[in-house]
Each structure stands twice: as C-alpha cells, then as structure tokens.
Motif scaffolding. Structure first.
Motif, PDB file in Angstrom:
ATOM      1  N   LEU A  87      69.438 163.541  86.438  1.00 50.91           N
ATOM      2  CA  LEU A  87      70.649 164.307  86.703  1.00 50.91           C
ATOM      3  C   LEU A  87      71.390 163.676  87.879  1.00 50.91           C
ATOM      4  CD1 LEU A  87      72.238 166.872  85.884  1.00 50.91           C
ATOM      5  CD2 LEU A  87      70.925 168.098  87.636  1.00 50.91           C
ATOM      6  N   THR A  88      70.615 163.236  88.869  1.00 53.91           N
ATOM      7  CA  THR A  88      71.164 162.487  90.004  1.00 53.91           C
ATOM      8  C   THR A  88      70.056 161.690  90.669  1.00 53.91           C
ATOM      9  OG1 THR A  88      72.321 162.648  92.131  1.00 53.91           O
ATOM     10  CG2 THR A  88      70.793 164.417  91.602  1.00 53.91           C
ATOM     11  N   ASN A  89      70.421 160.585  91.314  1.00 51.20           N
ATOM     12  CA  ASN A  89      69.446 159.856  92.127  1.00 51.20           C
ATOM     13  C   ASN A  89      69.707 160.046  93.614  1.00 51.20           C
ATOM     14  OD1 ASN A  89      71.758 158.246  92.225  1.00 51.20           O
ATOM     15  ND2 ASN A  89      70.621 156.320  92.180  1.00 51.20           N
ATOM     16  N   PHE A  90      70.633 160.932  93.957  1.00 50.08           N
ATOM     17  CA  PHE A  90      70.696 161.407  95.338  1.00 50.08           C
ATOM     18  C   PHE A  90      69.435 162.223  95.589  1.00 50.08           C
ATOM     19  CE2 PHE A  90      75.284 160.822  94.625  1.00 50.08           C
ATOM     20  CZ  PHE A  90      75.655 160.184  95.803  1.00 50.08           C
ATOM     21  N   CYS A  91      68.856 162.140  96.758  1.00 54.79           N
ATOM     22  CA  CYS A  91      67.628 162.894  97.034  1.00 54.79           C
ATOM     23  C   CYS A  91      67.501 163.162  98.529  1.00 54.79           C
ATOM     24  CB  CYS A  91      66.403 162.130  96.532  1.00 54.79           C
ATOM     25  SG  CYS A  91      64.892 163.138  96.492  1.00 54.79           S
ATOM     26  N   ILE A  92      67.110 164.381  98.863  1.00 52.87           N
ATOM     27  CA  ILE A  92      66.904 164.730 100.271  1.00 52.87           C
ATOM     28  C   ILE A  92      65.501 164.357 100.728  1.00 52.87           C
ATOM     29  CG2 ILE A  92      68.594 166.597 100.192  1.00 52.87           C
ATOM     30  CD1 ILE A  92      66.291 168.586  99.950  1.00 52.87           C
ATOM     31  N   TYR A  93      64.618 163.996  99.793  1.00 54.92           N
ATOM     32  CA  TYR A  93      63.265 163.586 100.143  1.00 54.92           C
ATOM     33  C   TYR A  93      63.254 162.092 100.459  1.00 54.92           C
ATOM     34  CZ  TYR A  93      61.487 168.028  98.282  1.00 54.92           C
ATOM     35  OH  TYR A  93      61.228 169.354  98.046  1.00 54.92           O
ATOM     36  N   ASP A  94      62.290 161.691 101.281  1.00 56.90           N
ATOM     37  CA  ASP A  94      62.197 160.283 101.680  1.00 56.90           C
ATOM     38  C   ASP A  94      60.802 159.741 101.397  1.00 56.90           C
ATOM     39  OD1 ASP A  94      63.707 158.114 102.679  1.00 56.90           O
ATOM     40  OD2 ASP A  94      62.650 158.223 104.593  1.00 56.90           O
ATOM     41  N   CYS A  95      60.381 159.845 100.139  1.00 55.16           N
ATOM     42  CA  CYS A  95      59.061 159.358  99.715  1.00 55.16           C
ATOM     43  C   CYS A  95      59.035 157.834  99.816  1.00 55.16           C
ATOM     44  CB  CYS A  95      58.761 159.799  98.293  1.00 55.16           C
ATOM     45  SG  CYS A  95      58.918 161.588  98.043  1.00 55.16           S
ATOM     46  N   ALA A  96      58.063 157.304 100.543  1.00 58.50           N
ATOM     47  CA  ALA A  96      58.044 155.879 100.867  1.00 58.50           C
ATOM     48  C   ALA A  96      57.993 154.991  99.633  1.00 58.50           C
ATOM     49  CB  ALA A  96      56.859 155.574 101.783  1.00 58.50           C
ATOM     50  N   TYR A  97      57.366 155.450  98.553  1.00 62.15           N
ATOM     51  CA  TYR A  97      57.161 154.625  97.365  1.00 62.15           C
ATOM     52  C   TYR A  97      58.309 154.731  96.356  1.00 62.15           C
ATOM     53  CZ  TYR A  97      55.578 159.255  96.050  1.00 62.15           C
ATOM     54  OH  TYR A  97      55.497 160.613  95.873  1.00 62.15           O
ATOM     55  N   CYS A  98      59.312 155.545  96.642  1.00 62.67           N
ATOM     56  CA  CYS A  98      60.355 155.826  95.655  1.00 62.67           C
ATOM     57  C   CYS A  98      61.632 155.042  95.935  1.00 62.67           C
ATOM     58  CB  CYS A  98      60.664 157.319  95.635  1.00 62.67           C
ATOM     59  SG  CYS A  98      61.918 157.770  94.408  1.00 62.67           S
TER      60      CYS A  98
ATOM     61  N   ILE B 260      69.206 159.080  69.232  1.00 67.74           N
ATOM     62  CA  ILE B 260      68.054 159.690  69.896  1.00 67.74           C
ATOM     63  C   ILE B 260      67.557 160.869  69.085  1.00 67.74           C
ATOM     64  CG2 ILE B 260      68.791 159.017  72.220  1.00 67.74           C
ATOM     65  CD1 ILE B 260      69.764 161.971  72.559  1.00 67.74           C
ATOM     66  N   GLU B 261      66.331 161.291  69.421  1.00 62.89           N
ATOM     67  CA  GLU B 261      65.771 162.523  68.856  1.00 62.89           C
ATOM     68  C   GLU B 261      65.528 163.570  69.935  1.00 62.89           C
ATOM     69  OE1 GLU B 261      63.229 162.019  65.034  1.00 62.89           O
ATOM     70  OE2 GLU B 261      62.514 160.550  66.494  1.00 62.89           O
ATOM     71  N   GLY B 262      65.853 163.231  71.179  1.00 55.23           N
ATOM     72  CA  GLY B 262      65.627 164.203  72.229  1.00 55.23           C
ATOM     73  C   GLY B 262      66.060 163.704  73.586  1.00 55.23           C
ATOM     74  N   LEU B 263      65.755 164.522  74.604  1.00 53.43           N
ATOM     75  CA  LEU B 263      66.194 164.277  75.976  1.00 53.43           C
ATOM     76  C   LEU B 263      65.017 164.368  76.928  1.00 53.43           C
ATOM     77  CD1 LEU B 263      68.414 164.158  78.269  1.00 53.43           C
ATOM     78  CD2 LEU B 263      68.462 166.671  78.113  1.00 53.43           C
ATOM     79  N   PHE B 264      64.907 163.393  77.818  1.00 53.63           N
ATOM     80  CA  PHE B 264      64.000 163.467  78.968  1.00 53.63           C
ATOM     81  C   PHE B 264      64.873 163.526  80.211  1.00 53.63           C
ATOM     82  CE2 PHE B 264      61.937 161.475  82.569  1.00 53.63           C
ATOM     83  CZ  PHE B 264      60.704 162.109  82.619  1.00 53.63           C
ATOM     84  N   LEU B 265      64.783 164.619  80.959  1.00 57.28           N
ATOM     85  CA  LEU B 265      65.675 164.820  82.103  1.00 57.28           C
ATOM     86  C   LEU B 265      64.881 165.096  83.367  1.00 57.28           C
ATOM     87  CD1 LEU B 265      68.622 165.072  83.072  1.00 57.28           C
ATOM     88  CD2 LEU B 265      68.480 167.524  82.560  1.00 57.28           C
ATOM     89  N   SER B 266      65.114 164.264  84.356  1.00 55.35           N
ATOM     90  CA  SER B 266      64.519 164.438  85.674  1.00 55.35           C
ATOM     91  C   SER B 266      65.650 164.404  86.696  1.00 55.35           C
ATOM     92  CB  SER B 266      63.494 163.340  85.948  1.00 55.35           C
ATOM     93  OG  SER B 266      62.845 163.561  87.184  1.00 55.35           O
ATOM     94  N   SER B 267      65.295 164.435  87.974  1.00 51.85           N
ATOM     95  CA  SER B 267      66.340 164.426  88.994  1.00 51.85           C
ATOM     96  C   SER B 267      65.756 164.199  90.369  1.00 51.85           C
ATOM     97  CB  SER B 267      67.090 165.768  88.986  1.00 51.85           C
ATOM     98  OG  SER B 267      68.130 165.767  89.939  1.00 51.85           O
ATOM     99  N   GLY B 268      66.584 163.606  91.239  1.00 51.57           N
ATOM    100  CA  GLY B 268      66.293 163.650  92.654  1.00 51.57           C
ATOM    101  C   GLY B 268      66.533 165.072  93.146  1.00 51.57           C
ATOM    102  N   VAL B 269      65.969 165.408  94.289  1.00 50.10           N
ATOM    103  CA  VAL B 269      66.129 166.763  94.818  1.00 50.10           C
ATOM    104  C   VAL B 269      67.386 166.815  95.673  1.00 50.10           C
ATOM    105  CG1 VAL B 269      65.103 168.591  96.216  1.00 50.10           C
ATOM    106  CG2 VAL B 269      63.650 167.146  94.778  1.00 50.10           C
ATOM    107  N   ILE B 270      68.326 167.666  95.288  1.00 51.90           N
ATOM    108  CA  ILE B 270      69.583 167.817  96.032  1.00 51.90           C
ATOM    109  C   ILE B 270      69.714 169.252  96.525  1.00 51.90           C
ATOM    110  CG2 ILE B 270      70.889 165.931  94.981  1.00 51.90           C
ATOM    111  CD1 ILE B 270      71.902 167.887  92.889  1.00 51.90           C
TER     112      ILE B 270
END
Length: 413
Positions: free
Chosen positions: A65-76, A107-117
């Motif tokens: 949904l977005t790659n903006f993120c308030i988290y600062d995970c070192a591996y991401c 497509i046959e479907g949707l995979f939806l993830s997001s950064g945390v905003i």
C-alpha cells in the motif's frame, strides 16, 4: 516531492513488496472467476507467481500500500532511515488496479502488505478497507492475502479475516532477542498474540455438522509467516525448531524462508554478505520433510554438523547416510512411513508403490517406472530382483549420490 502517476507508484511499490516471501495461496478454496477460469498474460510489474499443493501456478498482484514507514528495522530496505524512492497508493487505486488486472486475466488474486504509516491501527484500517471494498462493493471473488500489522487493534485483525483468504504476520527473525536489537519498534509478544488470535478465529469458523447455522467465514486458507535466514546468526537447527513450534502452536499453513539480503547503509549489527541461497533451499526441503514425510526437526538437525544443513545433498539423503543401519528396506513389505524415508521416493511414488504391490511383487524395473530417482533409491532398497549388497555402506556413497556440479539456488530478484 513530485507527484507520481499510477505506473510510477506501481513500479516502486511492486519492487518494494518483493522481499516478502509469504504470499503463496496454497489452501485457498476455489472461487468462480468473474471473467472465466483461464489465466491470460502474466507479464507486468507487481505480478508474482505462487504454487498450489496440486502444482497449479497462479498469478497474484503483489504490492505494498505504501513503502513509507515509521519503523526503522535495520534489515528492511523500506525502513524509516533508508534513502529509497517512496510512494503511496490510495485505497481506491489498489482496488482499481486489482479489478483491472483481474478482468484482463493477468491475475487470480491480490497480495497486499504495507509499511506502517501514522500507526498500526491506521495502516491496518487502510488494508482492511481495500479488502472490504473489493468484496462488498465489487463482488470480487478472487484470492486475497492480507499482511497483518501485529500492533493493530484486535478488532481490525478479526475484520481482515472476514474478507481475506489468507492472513500473515511475519515473525521476521528466528531469535526474539535479535528482533529486539534490530527492530526495536516491533514486539515479539504482539506478533505471537496476533497469530494466536487468528488461530482461534480460524478454529471458531470451522463448521459444526450438528449446528443449524454456519459461523462467519474467516481466512479459510489459514495463516503463514516468514523467517529471514542469515541475519541474526541462528543456525538451521534453531530455525527448524522455531518453525516446528510455529506449526504446532499456531496451526500455520506455511513458514516461508527468505535469505537475508544486504541493503545500502546497513547497520554494523548485520552480516556484511548474504548467506548461500542454497541454504534457503535446503530449509524449504527440510520444512517439506516435517510437513509431509513424518520427520521431526531434531531428526533433521541431528545429522547437521554445527546445526547447519548440508549444502551438497538434500536433508533426506543426509539423514539416510547418517542412519544407514536402518537400510536397505524391502519395497514389497515396508510400511508407508518407512518408505517415505527412502531417498528418492516422494509421496506420490510411495503411493504408487503401495498400490501396485497389492497386485504384484515389485522388481527394480517397476521402481524405475514409479520414481524419477532410481539411482538415489537403489542403495537403500531391496526388491524382488535387487539387493544393494555393500553399496548401502560404501564409504564413497555420498560422493556417488551428490550432484556432479555444486547445486545453485537461483535468486528471485
């Protein structure tokens, strides 16, 4: 920042989603496609392929949904301090993209993830809005996989399960202390609590034959998670133990393994290079043995030096080589569980053997027709016209059975 058009957003957010491996749709119930069951072109940004248990390859629109993120995970790569191009879809844009791709049979479907905003609640609300709109406003009958935000309100997690076929909350790292160090804003307890909640709701949604009314549908394809391999120093034995605990404790459909990939401006706490991609492949093979072949994590890891799986041979062969006293087994007498432990015999091959031997005594030539790996099978079995003699205990058996060329796991990216 300059305003991005839809194609630019798709390019950024599809690329940002590629690091999440837990998007296969195995276990989903069949749905009637609005435009027919056929699959058209599978080329395009954001379209990934997943495989069902029966071997069918299906296509999913896989985006953030977005790659903006308030988290600062070192591996991401999408962490707050990362200097990467950023983009954000509106709910309506994701819905329109999904419907447009679906109607064209891309497509046959949707995979939806997001950064945390803003917050976990706000982000989870947006993800749920996408799924709710697709199901209720557009009668979308395709597959939906939603990534859960563990810190979100439990009511949002429960609502997500009403619209999604599968849910997933990523454990991320095998060691909880490493998660605390590398992703201090994430809470391992919250992740476990969310997975436990999904497990309970899934059990509650199972229909009771005696009940007159059916409970509301809830994530019928279950839940999955992802473990990053090679970022925290956990050996394969520890990773398999963690996976076994996740399967047993939360009834997961799949644990996915993703080899750590170094990122720009990485923390000094992270390893400087990625682990061998074959290590990821061996973990998947070991996981398969636990789920379908009756092996336990200690059995697989017990033959792994220093807790690391052998990269030269697959885990099943490594176990057999370390337990030669249990071989050879008679393919005309051994039970199913014993046959499943023979290198080179898969679930289907064992099923065929059990079926055919009801009518005739099996010879080596019969096995050649029932399995694809006769050379691997031969040292570990006895048939009507075959006994391996000293081959089972040959000192160079591993060298004979190992691939002539070192195996290489191809990168997805």
């Amino acid at each position: 920042m300059a305003r991005l058009d839809l194609r630019q957003k798709l390019s950024i957010l599809a690329d940002a989603a590629k690091y999440d491996a837990s998007c296969a749709s195995s276990g989903a119930g069949g749905r009637t496609s609005l435009g027919g069951k056929g699959i058209g072109s599978t080329e395009g940004m954001g379209i990934c392929h997943a495989y069902t248990p029966d071997g069918r390859c299906i296509s999913l629109l896989k985006v953030l949904l977005t790659n903006f993120c308030i988290y600062d995970c070192a591996y991401c790569i999408n962490r707050a301090s990362s200097n990467v191009p950023r983009a954000r879809f509106t709910v309506e844009e994701v819905v329109d993209l999904t419907l447009a791709f679906y109607r064209r049979n891309y497509i046959e479907g949707l995979f939806l993830s997001s950064g945390v905003i803003r917050s976990g609640d706000h982000t989870m609300e947006e993800l749920v809005r996408v799924a709710r709109s697709l199901r209720q406003d557009h009668d979308f009958r395709g597959y939906i996989h939603l990534k859960l935000i563990p810190e979100a309100d439990p009511r949002l997690v429960e609502e997500a399960g009403l619209y999604a076929d599968r849910l997933s909350a990523n454990v991320e790292l095998p060691r909880e202390e490493a998660l605390t160090q590398l992703a201090p804003q994430k809470d391992a307890r919250a992740i476990r609590a969310t997975m436990g909640r999904v497990r309970l709701k899934t059990l509650e949604a199972r229909p009771d034959r005696k009940a007159r009314t059916r409970p509301p549908r809830f994530a019928p394809a279950g839940q999955s998670t992802q473990l990053i391999v090679g970022a925290d120093g956990a050996p394969d034995a520890e990773i398999l133990d963690r996976s076994a605990a996740l399967y047993g404790g939360f009834g997961l459909r799949r644990v996915y393994y993703s080899a750590f990939s170094p990122i720009p401006d990485a923390s000094a706490a992270l390893p400087p290079s990625r682990p061998p991609l074959m290590r990821e492949h061996r973990l998947y093979q070991a996981d398969w043995l636990m789920r379908f072949y009756g092996f336990t994590a200690p059995e697989i890891a017990g033959v792994a030096p220093d807790g690391m799986l052998d990269l030269a041979v697959d885990p099943k062969l490594a176990w057999a080589l370390a337990n030669r006293a249990l071989f050879p087994v008679d393919v005309n007498r051994a039970d199913r569980e014993t046959l499943l432990r023979v290198p080179g015999l898969g679930v289907r091959s064992v099923g065929r053997i059990l079926s055919v031997r009801r009518h005739r005594t099996l010879r080596l030539e019969d096995l050649a027709r029932l399995t694809r790996s006769l050379d691997k099978v031969r040292p570990f079995i006895v048939a009507l016209d075959w006994t391996p003699g000293g081959l089972t205990d040959a000192a160079d058996l591993k060298a004979r059975l190992a691939p002539a060329r070192a195996p290489e796991q191809l990168s997805l990216f």
